[in-house]
Design a protein around this motif. Sequence first.
Motif, PDB file in Angstrom:
ATOM      1  N   ASN A  14       0.815  -1.217   0.000  1.00 36.93           N
ATOM      2  CA  ASN A  14       0.000   0.000   0.000  1.00 36.93           C
ATOM      3  C   ASN A  14       0.850   1.269   0.000  1.00 36.93           C
ATOM      4  O   ASN A  14       0.415   2.314   0.466  1.00 36.93           O
ATOM      5  CB  ASN A  14      -0.920   0.023   1.225  1.00 36.93           C
ATOM      6  N   ALA A  15       2.075   1.172  -0.534  1.00 43.38           N
ATOM      7  CA  ALA A  15       2.986   2.320  -0.464  1.00 43.38           C
ATOM      8  C   ALA A  15       2.359   3.567  -1.071  1.00 43.38           C
ATOM      9  O   ALA A  15       2.474   4.661  -0.523  1.00 43.38           O
ATOM     10  CB  ALA A  15       4.296   1.976  -1.167  1.00 43.38           C
ATOM     11  N   GLY A  16       1.696   3.405  -2.223  1.00 49.44           N
ATOM     12  CA  GLY A  16       1.079   4.564  -2.867  1.00 49.44           C
ATOM     13  C   GLY A  16       0.088   5.248  -1.948  1.00 49.44           C
ATOM     14  O   GLY A  16       0.105   6.474  -1.792  1.00 49.44           O
ATOM     15  N   ALA A  17      -0.763   4.443  -1.334  1.00 49.10           N
ATOM     16  CA  ALA A  17      -1.776   5.013  -0.435  1.00 49.10           C
ATOM     17  C   ALA A  17      -1.117   5.679   0.772  1.00 49.10           C
ATOM     18  O   ALA A  17      -1.582   6.725   1.253  1.00 49.10           O
ATOM     19  CB  ALA A  17      -2.734   3.918   0.009  1.00 49.10           C
ATOM     20  N   GLU A  18      -0.046   5.075   1.272  1.00 49.64           N
ATOM     21  CA  GLU A  18       0.645   5.678   2.420  1.00 49.64           C
ATOM     22  C   GLU A  18       1.303   7.002   2.035  1.00 49.64           C
ATOM     23  O   GLU A  18       1.316   7.949   2.826  1.00 49.64           O
ATOM     24  CB  GLU A  18       1.679   4.693   2.975  1.00 49.64           C
ATOM     25  N   LEU A  19       1.839   7.069   0.811  1.00 50.36           N
ATOM     26  CA  LEU A  19       2.385   8.345   0.351  1.00 50.36           C
ATOM     27  C   LEU A  19       1.262   9.369   0.192  1.00 50.36           C
ATOM     28  O   LEU A  19       1.423  10.544   0.552  1.00 50.36           O
ATOM     29  CB  LEU A  19       3.116   8.167  -0.993  1.00 50.36           C
ATOM     30  N   ALA A  20       0.135   8.920  -0.328  1.00 47.63           N
ATOM     31  CA  ALA A  20      -1.000   9.847  -0.515  1.00 47.63           C
ATOM     32  C   ALA A  20      -1.492  10.390   0.818  1.00 47.63           C
ATOM     33  O   ALA A  20      -1.909  11.550   0.907  1.00 47.63           O
ATOM     34  CB  ALA A  20      -2.136   9.132  -1.254  1.00 47.63           C
ATOM     35  N   ALA A  43       5.444   1.526  -8.813  1.00 46.24           N
ATOM     36  CA  ALA A  43       4.979   2.496  -9.814  1.00 46.24           C
ATOM     37  C   ALA A  43       3.463   2.396  -9.997  1.00 46.24           C
ATOM     38  O   ALA A  43       2.764   3.420 -10.089  1.00 46.24           O
ATOM     39  CB  ALA A  43       5.682   2.253 -11.141  1.00 46.24           C
ATOM     40  N   LYS A  44       2.961   1.160 -10.021  1.00 42.53           N
ATOM     41  CA  LYS A  44       1.509   0.986 -10.184  1.00 42.53           C
ATOM     42  C   LYS A  44       0.766   1.494  -8.955  1.00 42.53           C
ATOM     43  O   LYS A  44      -0.291   2.130  -9.068  1.00 42.53           O
ATOM     44  CB  LYS A  44       1.188  -0.483 -10.438  1.00 42.53           C
ATOM     45  N   ALA A 171       7.225   6.215 -15.046  1.00 44.84           N
ATOM     46  CA  ALA A 171       6.348   7.358 -15.322  1.00 44.84           C
ATOM     47  C   ALA A 171       4.935   6.857 -15.507  1.00 44.84           C
ATOM     48  O   ALA A 171       4.716   5.878 -16.239  1.00 44.84           O
ATOM     49  CB  ALA A 171       6.800   8.106 -16.570  1.00 44.84           C
ATOM     50  N   ALA A 172       3.999   7.522 -14.855  1.00 47.17           N
ATOM     51  CA  ALA A 172       2.579   7.220 -15.029  1.00 47.17           C
ATOM     52  C   ALA A 172       2.276   5.730 -14.899  1.00 47.17           C
ATOM     53  O   ALA A 172       1.481   5.169 -15.657  1.00 47.17           O
ATOM     54  CB  ALA A 172       2.099   7.750 -16.382  1.00 47.17           C
ATOM     55  N   GLY A 173       2.962   5.075 -13.962  1.00 49.41           N
ATOM     56  CA  GLY A 173       2.673   3.668 -13.692  1.00 49.41           C
ATOM     57  C   GLY A 173       3.475   2.687 -14.511  1.00 49.41           C
ATOM     58  O   GLY A 173       3.464   1.492 -14.245  1.00 49.41           O
ATOM     59  N   ARG A 174       4.179   3.165 -15.554  1.00 51.29           N
ATOM     60  CA  ARG A 174       5.043   2.288 -16.371  1.00 51.29           C
ATOM     61  C   ARG A 174       6.449   2.300 -15.788  1.00 51.29           C
ATOM     62  O   ARG A 174       6.948   3.345 -15.386  1.00 51.29           O
ATOM     63  CB  ARG A 174       5.114   2.774 -17.817  1.00 51.29           C
ATOM     64  N   THR A 175       7.094   1.150 -15.791  1.00 53.74           N
ATOM     65  CA  THR A 175       8.449   1.037 -15.246  1.00 53.74           C
ATOM     66  C   THR A 175       9.309   0.254 -16.214  1.00 53.74           C
ATOM     67  O   THR A 175       8.889  -0.807 -16.691  1.00 53.74           O
ATOM     68  CB  THR A 175       8.416   0.270 -13.902  1.00 53.74           C
ATOM     69  N   GLN A 176      10.509   0.751 -16.498  1.00 49.46           N
ATOM     70  CA  GLN A 176      11.401   0.025 -17.408  1.00 49.46           C
ATOM     71  C   GLN A 176      12.858   0.287 -17.078  1.00 49.46           C
ATOM     72  O   GLN A 176      13.209   1.332 -16.527  1.00 49.46           O
ATOM     73  CB  GLN A 176      11.158   0.476 -18.861  1.00 49.46           C
ATOM     74  N   SER A 177      13.693  -0.692 -17.462  1.00 49.80           N
ATOM     75  CA  SER A 177      15.130  -0.477 -17.574  1.00 49.80           C
ATOM     76  C   SER A 177      15.404  -0.053 -19.015  1.00 49.80           C
ATOM     77  O   SER A 177      14.494  -0.057 -19.853  1.00 49.80           O
ATOM     78  CB  SER A 177      15.885  -1.765 -17.277  1.00 49.80           C
ATOM     79  N   ASN A 178      16.676   0.283 -19.297  1.00 48.59           N
ATOM     80  CA  ASN A 178      17.036   0.720 -20.652  1.00 48.59           C
ATOM     81  C   ASN A 178      16.067   1.799 -21.130  1.00 48.59           C
ATOM     82  O   ASN A 178      15.536   1.728 -22.239  1.00 48.59           O
ATOM     83  CB  ASN A 178      17.045  -0.476 -21.616  1.00 48.59           C
TER      84      ASN A 178
END
Lengths: 366, 66
Positions: A14-20, A43-44, A171-178
Motif C-alpha cells: 500500500n505504499a502509494g496510499a501511504e504516500l497519498a 509504480a503501479k 512514469a505514469a505507472g510504467r516502469t522500465q530499464s534501458n
Amino acid sequence: MAIKVAHLTNGTVNAGAELAAQLGTPAVVVYFASPKHDPQALAKSVAAAFPASTTLGCTSSGELVSGSMTKGAIVAMGFDADVVSRAEVELIPDIKASVDGINRTFAAWESRIGTKMIDLDPERWIGLVLVDGLSGAEERVMDRIGDLTNVNFIGGSAGDDVAFKETFVAAAGRTQSNAAVLALFECPNGFDVIKTQSFHASRHFLVPTKVDKAAREVIEFNGRPAVAAYAEALGVKPDDLAGQFMAHPLGLMIGGEPFVRSPQQVIGDKVRFYCGVDEGMKLAVLDSTGIVEDTTSALGSALKRNPGARGLLNFNCILRTLELEATGQTDEYGKVFDAVPTVGFSTYGEEYIGHINQTATMVLFR
Amino acid sequence: MAGQVRAMIDQIVEQRSKGNSVLATTTLTKLILKGLDPARFDANSPDDPIVIARIREVAAELNVTL
C-alpha cells in the motif's frame, strides 16, 4: 503547503496510499525508492493512489529527505499546481539503441502546449530527466535534449543500492530499464538550478589522445599510456593510481567550474570513466575539497537568492555519498537540507547540460 | 583564409541565444561538450575544412542555419 515531502522506511503493497496520506492530492509526484521495493509494483501503486497527478520516479542507491540521508527507503515530493502549473511526462524506451524517442516526445509536447520546445522560456519551464544508470546512454540523451531546447533538464541516473545490476525509471505507472523519463514543468513562480562539486583544478592537465568512446575508456593521455600519464600527473606509482580516483578525478573546465569526469577503474594501461571523454578534450586534474562545507555554501547562496523557496530536488552522486559514509559525515550532510523541504537520491551520474559525475545537481522551486 | 571557424561558432551562439547572456553561456557549454571549444578559435584560426565540416554538423544538430 505548496510542496510536501513524504518518507516511508518500510515499503508495503500500500505504499502509494501511504504516500497519498502524507502528500494529499498534489498535481505532480516525484519519488525515489530503493530497488528492494518492487519497482513495478511501486509504480503501479503510486499511479493508482494519485489518479489525477503526474507521477514519475526511479530506483535509488540511498535517498535524501529533508534533514537526513536514508537507505532502503521510499521518498517522495508532491507539488501543488501553484508551484507546477503544467506538467508533461514521458517514458522513452530502448535508449541504448536510439534516443530518437526524445524527438517524438518533444513533438507531442509542442503540439499539446502550442509552443515549440526551442521557444519555451527557460526561466519559466524546467525539465527533469531520470535515466537508467547502467544504460551508458546519458551523454546521448543529454546531447539530444540540448539540441532541441534551451530549457534546462536537471536530473540523475537511477541507482540500485550499489549492486550495479539493474536500475529502473518510471512514469505514469510504467516502469522500465534501458529507458529514460523526461518531465517538463511550467513553474509560474520560477526556480533556481544548483550545481555543486567539491573540487578545484590543480595545475596539471591531461588531454585524451586516444579513446574508446563507446566504452568510456581513455587509452592514451598526452600521447602516452593513460595509466602512466595520469599517475605521473598525481606523482604516484601506476599501481597506486586507482586509490587516488575519488580525491583526484578529472574536470572539463567551463567558465572556471569543473564538469567532473570520474575514473571508474584501471584496465591494463587504460582508464575507464563513469562518463564520456572525447579526444582533444583538455581535462584538469582535480583536487578535492569539503563536500559538506561546499554544499552548505552553494545551498545557502541559492536560498539567499530565493527567499521563501518551497522545495528542493537533489540528485547527489553515489561517489559523494560513499565518501560521506567513509568520513562519517552523512548526518552532517543530511542536515544541510534542514532549511527547505527536500527529496533526493544517490545517483549513478548527474545531468546538467551534459552528463557529469561526483556532483550534486539540484532544482530549488519558488 | 582565416577566421571562418570563429565566425561560424559566433553565429551558432547568436542564433541559439538571441542576445540572452545566460543562454549564450549554455550554448558555449553545449559546444564544448560536443568537442568544439570556442576558446581554441579566433579571427586568425585557419579555415580548416575538417573543423568547418564538424561545425556544420553541430549547427544542423542545433537547428541553426549558417
